[in-house]
Every structure is written in C-alpha cells, then in structure tokens.
Design a protein around this motif. Structure first.
Motif, PDB file in Angstrom:
ATOM      1  N   LEU A 649       0.858  -1.194   0.000  1.00  0.00           N
ATOM      2  CA  LEU A 649       0.000   0.000   0.000  1.00  0.00           C
ATOM      3  C   LEU A 649       0.888   1.236   0.000  1.00  0.00           C
ATOM      4  O   LEU A 649       0.952   1.991   0.968  1.00  0.00           O
ATOM      5  CB  LEU A 649      -0.922  -0.012   1.224  1.00  0.00           C
ATOM      6  CG  LEU A 649      -1.925  -1.166   1.317  1.00  0.00           C
ATOM      7  CD1 LEU A 649      -2.562  -1.213   2.701  1.00  0.00           C
ATOM      8  CD2 LEU A 649      -2.994  -1.033   0.233  1.00  0.00           C
ATOM      9  N   ILE A 747      -5.164  -1.908   8.139  1.00  0.00           N
ATOM     10  CA  ILE A 747      -6.198  -1.940   7.097  1.00  0.00           C
ATOM     11  C   ILE A 747      -7.586  -1.818   7.721  1.00  0.00           C
ATOM     12  O   ILE A 747      -8.474  -1.126   7.193  1.00  0.00           O
ATOM     13  CB  ILE A 747      -6.073  -3.233   6.263  1.00  0.00           C
ATOM     14  CG1 ILE A 747      -4.747  -3.219   5.490  1.00  0.00           C
ATOM     15  CG2 ILE A 747      -7.262  -3.420   5.336  1.00  0.00           C
ATOM     16  CD1 ILE A 747      -4.417  -4.543   4.806  1.00  0.00           C
ATOM     17  N   LEU A 753     -10.011   2.260   4.140  1.00  0.00           N
ATOM     18  CA  LEU A 753      -8.972   1.381   3.598  1.00  0.00           C
ATOM     19  C   LEU A 753      -9.435  -0.062   3.476  1.00  0.00           C
ATOM     20  O   LEU A 753      -8.975  -0.795   2.594  1.00  0.00           O
ATOM     21  CB  LEU A 753      -7.717   1.465   4.475  1.00  0.00           C
ATOM     22  CG  LEU A 753      -6.452   0.784   3.961  1.00  0.00           C
ATOM     23  CD1 LEU A 753      -6.046   1.336   2.598  1.00  0.00           C
ATOM     24  CD2 LEU A 753      -5.299   0.961   4.968  1.00  0.00           C
ATOM     25  N   ALA A 757      -8.435  -2.335   0.208  1.00  0.00           N
ATOM     26  CA  ALA A 757      -7.256  -3.178   0.482  1.00  0.00           C
ATOM     27  C   ALA A 757      -7.655  -4.565   0.946  1.00  0.00           C
ATOM     28  O   ALA A 757      -6.864  -5.257   1.593  1.00  0.00           O
ATOM     29  CB  ALA A 757      -6.366  -2.508   1.525  1.00  0.00           C
TER      30      ALA A 757
END
Length: 793
Positions: A649, A747, A753, A757
C-alpha cells in the motif's frame, strides 16, 4: 582484642537503667499524648483516642539495643543494626531519641519533656510517625513491612564494607518466611577479607499475631543443630518472665563479647592469609518472653509471654478506669523518676553505655547511605557502541555487548569496590559473561576443578534465590553502593513484594529532609517472554512491569530499549540515578541494530520518538496511521509491518514511533517523565488511528496512555497468555503481535482502507495460516520470516 570481662555491678545497673528507659519510652509511644513523665495521676485525656502499634517484641529489641551500645562503646565498633521485627518501631525510636540522634534529625523532638511529649504524640498518629520502622527513623534501612528481608539486607550492607559489623535482629515469626530461610545461606558468600561481618540475632519470643512460632517451639538441641547446619556457631541467652534482669544482662554481655571475639579472630586469620577455609560465624539466639515487663494478665487471661501481648496489651484504657490504673501501674513500674531529670532529659547513668557521634546506632552513616555514595566512573555508552551503517544492516546480542560495559565498570571500581552484579545463577545465561574476565562469582565454599569463575573475592553474586539476590542489592544500595540485578523476566515477579517495599521506602525517604539520595535499584529483565522458546510457557510472563508501574511515579521507571545501542544508553542512564527503581527489559538473543550511537542517545533522551526513516508519511499532511512499538521484538514486528505496508500500500502515509521510556505515555500530571498533551499529540497525532505493538500485556498501554480521545483510537497488541515451547515467530503469531496481524490492523482501522485493500488483507491472513502448517511440519519459521531484513539493509 582482649575479652572485655564480666560486668561490674555498676555497669549492670547502668545497662538496666538504659533498658528500662527504652521500655518506658516504647510503652509511652503506644499510649500517651500527655503527662509523659507521670508527674500527675494518669487521666483519660492523657491517653491517645486510638491505640495503634505493637508491644510484644519491643522489650527484646530494647535489650539488644542497650547491649549493642555497650559493645560499640567498649570496642569502638562501626556497627549498623537491621531491625527485622519492624513492629518493634517504638523500641528503635526510643533508642534513637535517647541517644540524641532523633532530636538532631528532628529538632522539635529534643531530649526534654516537650520533646518526649512530641515523640509520644507523633507515634502512629495522623501526620506523625508510622507504626513501623521507616525512613523517618534514624539508623534504619528497612521498613517494618519488609518481613523476611532483614538478613539479606544485612549481608548486602556488609559487602565491600570491611570494617562494618551488621547486626541483624530476626523475629521468630519472620524466620518462617521463604526469603529469610534462604538468607541463612548468605554466609557462604561473605568474604572475610573484603567484606564486613554479619551477626544474626535470632530473637525467639514464641508467638506471632495469634499463633506460636516454629523455631521457638523446636527443642533447643534441634534448633542448635539446624543453625550449625547452616554454618553458624550458636550462642544462647534465655530469659524467663521471672529471671532477674541482672542475670540476663550478664549473660547477654558475655554472649556478645564471645561473638565479637570469634568475629575478630575470623577476620584476623583471613586477612593475615592464614584462614582455614570458610569461617563458621556466630549467631546469637536470644529467647525472651513476648511482651516482657508488660502487664502479666488482663481479665483473668495471661498477657505477658503470650500472643495477647503482640499489639496493644491493655485496650480500652480511656473508657475503663480500672484498666487506666493498670496502665499507670505498668508505666510506673519502670520508675521513670529515676531515669529522667526534672527537665525530662535522661540522667547520666541512663546514657553511660551510649556511644558518641557517628558510633551511635541512629547516626551510623551506613544507615543513611546517600552520605557515603560516590558516582560511578562510567565510561559512557559510546565506548561500547556497535557501528550501524544502516538500520537493520547488522545484528548483535544486546546483553552480551552490555557485559563489556559492566566489565569496564568492575575494572574501574576494583580499588573502591562499590559496584556489584547479582543474578540468580544467570549472569552467563543472560549473556553477561564478560564480567568474569575481571572478577569471579563470590563463593566461600568448596571448589572443584570443574568450577569456572568461582572464588572467595568475587564481585558477582549468584545464588538460585531471587529473594536473596534482591535483598543483597537493596542492602548494598541503601548503604550507598551501586549494582545491577539481572534475572529471567518470567521470574522477576518472585521479588515483586520486595521491590514494592523498596519503592515505598524510597518514596518516603524523599520526604525526609536529612536522608541523602541513595543509588537507584537497577533490575535488568532479560531471557524475556518472546524469546523463551526453549523453556516454554512457564517462563513466559512479562507482567512485572505492570506491577512496578502501579507504584509511586516519583520513584519507578521502566525502559524497553529496542536494540543494542539503546540498551547501552539506558544502562548508562540508570546507573547514574538516585532514589529510583529502574526496570530495564532487553533481550539476550541476537536482534537487529536500528540506531547508531548518537541516534540511540538522542532517542533515549526523548524517551519516545518518531523513526522517520521507517515511515512513509509526507511533509505536507499528517500520516494516515501511526505504527507504535515498545520492546525489541515488537519493534522488529512493527518495522516488518511497516515494510509490508510500504510494499503493498505505497500510497498509505505511515508514521513509526518507538517508545523506550514507558512513562512517556503517561500525562505529565501523572508522572514526571510523562508527555504534556501537546507533546503527545505531536508524536501520536490528534485523531489518527494508532496500532501499538507492546512487549507485555496490552491493557497496560491503555492505562498509561489514558487521556481524552486516546482510548478509542489506540489499538494495542501484546502478550495474551498464549505460549509454548515453539519458534520465535510462532510466539508472536500466537499472541497476534506478528507483522501480518499488525498490517491487518492498519487496514481495519484506517477509514476507507478496508474496502480497497481487502485483497492485501487476505494475503496477510493467508501467510498466517501457511505459517501454522509450516512450523508444525518443519519446526522452523517460514523462510520469509526467518530470513527477513529491513528493506535496503
């Protein structure tokens, strides 16, 4: 020195006058708030409204105090007394008041009627003196609640004090405790050349609070055999309720003279090089009635020589006229008009046996060890620092490198002998073995050709009793010297109570204006929970830190250096401190070097700081998340998590924070090392999620960092009582402290997120599952974990 000879009638009368005065003053402290010399009939208003304290042991302690005065004066002894039965504070206070040291330390309590009144009023009274021996009492080095530690403290005081006689009065209730039982073996470590002598006085008065004591009920021949088996030569003095005082005085004087002759002979032989092995030191066994000279009975029940005299032998004296008269008869039985003059001062015959100046028991400088303290000649951490070309490019065993620093300190203090290392059979196991290049383990017993680094003059103390090691170091530091106690982290809770009492002593001593600061008590906890893979679950306990941080913030400090150079900086710091308990948690196994010498010093000075090289935050905005850590293994897992996030990320702005000084998490109002709110927000942000990897139990971090708006955004991972004999990475995975779990936490907690993700999170979870199967098949960690290093290193 020639034997002092028998007491003359005059000497016997003078000793008895001193002893009666101590008994009167002790009883007066328990009961009186007015009319201290009984110049008028005792009335209820002369008696305290609440009677708190302990009488039973006082007459025996007073007897020892009186007779120590005699031998100190006669032989010009440098003597310290450790009063194990701290309940007997009235007797110890009486001794220091009578000899004048109490009034010198506390000028409003002089040796006159007003001072006596003030002494009586203050004892066990709100805003006054505690009911136990405490820092406020001149001549004391332990609090009355430290049950079982007296003999270890006495030996600690005697180490490297070749001219000191440390007398230790041991109560027979105290003698039943585990720490005291182990302490009988301390005589096998006492070096008669470089150390002082310890004279144990086992005071048998037969009872605890409500029960008989074990040693007092043993047949004399059995107890004698037990003490001889411990390596002592017993000397016996026995008093019954009706034994004439002059007989007791003569017997005790003869026994003390004999004990001191034996000590003198043993020292002389050893220092002349003609000692025949380990000396068998004397021990004095003093048997006296509990509550001796006090009320014989109450309401038809016996009091003297029973458990009923343990605390207040006559209760309800303000309400019951008959009991008030009984109290007055008891106090007058000491004939105070013969002991004190018209101004309330002690008459000359009462003080005839009292030493002068610093020879007085209350004035001995070893009992106020800060007066003798000298700063250690510390070489500085840079002298032993490991080079760090880039973070994570090299690795070292932190405690092994620390061993080199300790070796230098031992070398530089060889002439002055005021630094020791103590460990419960663990100095080499904890990778501090370099100290043995300059000194041995202290040992006075038999040695065999297979023994290593063992000798009579060693300055490393090892015995498989955490209690005894802790007690030695406490006695050593309280008398002005320096040291380090290293232990397996999992066994540190064994001495939790001892550390508590020491912390309370230091906290109270800070409020006593005449007490000089003593060296800090330094505990190194290594072989810690995350690297106990060979010993397993039973050795995995990081909870000692939680216990310590419950104590006064003025005196407790906890440090978790993440690598070798930070450990050196922390060690250098704690060895310079005074009036503190310092707990340092550091691993002995090889770990990555993150900081160079200068960076380590700056980071430790901050206590908590941002590792900019490890994060991916951008100057133009706040980070999306903070990855924080405290401890060496949590630091490695946090950095590995940061590397995973950087790889998977890259758009995420991650800040990495490391905490060395746990107290930095606390508000400034709660701890002197705490961060002000603005400083805290500068490090941890005002509103961003924080994923915190902590060495110990995770709830401690929530408690320390508690302040407005913090709890909900802090997510802490730590040890959760899941352990085994397993691999290093399996340990962190079992407790959800692993890098993959930390990345998943990020995450889950960064707003928005989780959805974008989800694939990354799934891959993290897959690795965790794959590890579970791998480690059980191969017995080793996954290759990508075992071979991991910081990117770019």
């Amino acid at each position: 020195m020639e034997t002092q000879g028998k007491l003359t009638d005059r000497e016997c009368a003078e000793l008895d006058a001193h002893w009666r005065a101590l008994n009167y003053l002790a009883a007066g402290q328990l009961y009186l708030r007015g009319n201290p010399l009984l110049r008028e009939e005792l009335r209820p208003e002369h008696v305290k409204p609440r009677l708190l304290g302990h009488w039973g042991t006082c007459p025996g302690l007073a007897l020892v105090h009186t007779h120590l005065n005699r031998v100190i004066s006669a032989r010009d002894l440098d003597a310290l007394c450790v009063w194990g039965p701290g309940h007997g504070a009235p007797a110890v206070l009486a001794g220091s008041w009578l000899e004048g040291t109490f009034g010198e330390r506390w000028p409003d309590v002089g040796r006159d009627e007003a001072g006596m009144t003030r002494l009586f009023e203050q004892f066990s009274f709100p805003g006054g003196l505690p009911s136990h021996t405490a820092p406020e009492v001149p001549g004391s080095i332990q609090e009355g609640g430290e049950l079982g530690y007296s003999l270890a403290h006495a030996y600690g005081a005697a180490l490297d004090n070749p001219d000191l006689l440390a007398v230790c009065v041991i109560g027979d209730g105290e003698a039943e405790t585990g720490p005291l039982a182990a302490s009988w073996h301390a005589n096998k470590f006492l070096d008669p050349v470089h150390d002082g002598a310890v004279l144990p006085v086992l005071h048998l008065n037969g009872y605890k609070i409500a029960n008989p004591t074990v040693l007092a009920r043993l047949p004399e021949e059995e107890l004698d055999a037990l003490l001889r088996g411990y390596g002592h030569e017993p000397l016996w003095v026995t008093a019954e309720p009706d034994t004439p005082p002059h007989r007791v005085h003569r017997a005790l004087a003869a026994a003390l003279d004999e004990a001191l002759e034996r000590i003198t002979a043993a020292r002389r032989a050893a220092r002349a090089g003609g000692g025949a092995g380990r000396p068998h030191w004397p021990v004095l066994v003093l048997r006296t009635p509990k509550g001796w000279t006090g009320p014989r009975e109450l309401d038809g029940e016996p009091v003297e020589d029973t458990w009923r005299s343990h605390q207040i032998p006559l209760a309800g004296v303000r309400e019951d006229p008959e009991r008030l008269r009984a109290l007055e008869r008891w106090l007058r039985s000491y004939r105070p008009d013969e002991l004190f003059d018209e101004h309330g001062g002690p008459r000359p015959e009462v003080l005839a046996c009292v030493p002068r100046g610093d020879r007085r028991l209350g004035a001995n400088p070893h009992a106020d060890g800060g007066r003798l303290r000298r700063s250690l000649p510390l070489p500085g951490p840079e002298a032993f620092a490991v080079p760090v070309e880039r973070p994570g490019a090299s690795s070292h065993e932190p405690t092994r490198v620390l061993g080199g620093m300790l070796r230098r300190i031992l070398e530089d203090t060889e002439g002055r002998r005021d630094f020791r290392v103590v460990a419960p059979d663990e100095a080499e196991s904890n990778h501090l073995g370099e100290v043995f290049a300059v000194t041995d383990r202290a040992w006075q017993g038999e040695t065999l050709p297979t023994d290593r680094h063992t000798g009579p003059h060693g300055r490393v103390m090892e015995v498989l009793s955490e209690h005894l090691c802790e007690g030695w170091l406490e006695g050593y530091t309280l008398t002005g010297r320096h040291g380090l106690f290293s232990s397996y982290e999992g066994f540190a809770p064994i001495v939790a109570s001892m550390v508590t009492q020491h912390a309370k002593w230091l906290q109270s001593a800070r409020q006593v204006p005449w007490r000089a600061p003593v060296p800090g008590l330094n505990l190194l906890l290594t072989s810690h929970a995350w690297r106990q893979d060979h010993n397993g679950f039973s050795h995995q306990d990081p909870g000692f830190v939680d216990h310590v941080l419950n104590k006064s913030p003025d005196v407790v400090r906890v440090y978790l250096p993440p690598d070798t150079n930070t450990l050196l900086c922390v060690a250098d710091h704690v060895l310079r401190t005074t009036d503190t308990v310092n707990v340092v948690v550091a691993g002995k196994q090889s770990c990555f070097d993150w900081l160079g010498p200068q960076e380590a010093r700056a980071h430790c000075a901050r206590g908590a700081g941002i590792w900019e090289w490890a994060g991916t935050e951008r100057p133009e905005r706040e980070p999306d998340v903070v990855l924080a850590c405290a401890g060496d293994v949590p630091a490695q897992e946090t950095l590995a998590a940061a590397a995973l996030l950087r790889e998977h990320l890259p758009e995420l702005a991650v800040r990495v924070v490391n905490v060395v000084d746990l107290a930095r998490l606390m508000p400034r109002s709660a701890h002197p090392h705490g961060l002000a709110d603005a400083e805290f927000e500068a490090v941890f942000t005002r509103d961003r999620p924080v994923v915190f990897a902590y060495h110990g139990y995770p709830w401690l971090i929530h408690r320390l960092a508690h302040r407005t708006g913090v709890h909900d955004r802090f997510h802490v991972r730590g040890y959760r009582e899941s352990g085994a004999t397993t691999t290093p990475f399996d340990m962190v995975l079992r407790n959800d402290l692993d890098r993959y779990r930390l990345a998943m936490d990020v995450i889950d907690r960064v707003p928005g997120l989780a959805a974008r993700a989800a694939g990354v999170r799934q891959r993290m979870q897959d690795v965790r599952h794959r590890h579970h199967d791998w480690v059980r098949e191969h017995g080793t960690d996954l290759p990508e974990v075992a071979d991991w290093s910081w990117p770019g290193s």
